[in-house]
Scaffold this motif. Structure first.
Motif, PDB file in Angstrom:
ATOM      1  N   ARG A  49       0.839  -1.211   0.000  1.00  0.00           N
ATOM      2  CA  ARG A  49       0.000   0.000   0.000  1.00  0.00           C
ATOM      3  C   ARG A  49       0.870   1.257   0.000  1.00  0.00           C
ATOM      4  NH1 ARG A  49      -3.749  -3.173   2.888  1.00  0.00           N
ATOM      5  NH2 ARG A  49      -2.700  -2.883   4.878  1.00  0.00           N
ATOM      6  N   LEU A  52       2.581   1.734  -3.432  1.00  0.00           N
ATOM      7  CA  LEU A  52       1.633   2.161  -4.464  1.00  0.00           C
ATOM      8  C   LEU A  52       1.168   3.594  -4.241  1.00  0.00           C
ATOM      9  CD1 LEU A  52      -0.494  -1.078  -4.863  1.00  0.00           C
ATOM     10  CD2 LEU A  52       1.175  -0.152  -6.476  1.00  0.00           C
ATOM     11  N   PRO A  55       4.390   6.428  -5.915  1.00  0.00           N
ATOM     12  CA  PRO A  55       5.152   5.771  -6.984  1.00  0.00           C
ATOM     13  C   PRO A  55       6.484   6.433  -7.283  1.00  0.00           C
ATOM     14  CG  PRO A  55       3.202   6.841  -7.866  1.00  0.00           C
ATOM     15  CD  PRO A  55       3.119   6.938  -6.376  1.00  0.00           C
ATOM     16  N   ARG A  60       8.643   1.604 -10.374  1.00  0.00           N
ATOM     17  CA  ARG A  60       8.355   0.223 -10.726  1.00  0.00           C
ATOM     18  C   ARG A  60       8.963  -0.196 -12.059  1.00  0.00           C
ATOM     19  NH1 ARG A  60       3.936   1.874  -7.873  1.00  0.00           N
ATOM     20  NH2 ARG A  60       2.713   2.665  -9.567  1.00  0.00           N
TER      21      ARG A  60
END
Length: 80
Positions: A49, A52, A55, A60
């Protein structure tokens, strides 16, 4: 672990290190074949969590990771 299961399994100690890794990987693949039955600790969920939610702090993709590391290295060299 069940009392009826030998540990380590018969013949495991005779395997090469590479064969032991392959064996463990095979076991893990069997366990995770049913993802819904693999327990996920709450702290794992919390980490996901958080990552995300921000970011930029947790890129990523490789380009973002490389750019962030390059930027941080340049900034650290400027401070020296």
């Amino acid at each position: 672990m069940s009392a009826g299961v030998p540990w380590p399994p018969s013949g495991f100690n005779e395997l090469s290190p590479e064969e032991k890794v392959d064996y463990v990987q095979s076991l893990w693949d069997r366990i995770t074949a049913s993802e819904d039955r693999v327990p996920v600790p709450d702290w794992h969920k919390e980490v996901i969590r958080q990552r995300l939610a921000d970011p930029d702090a947790n890129p990523r993709d490789w380009d973002q990771v490389r750019d962030r590391i390059t930027r941080e290295l340049r900034q650290s060299k400027l401070k020296v």
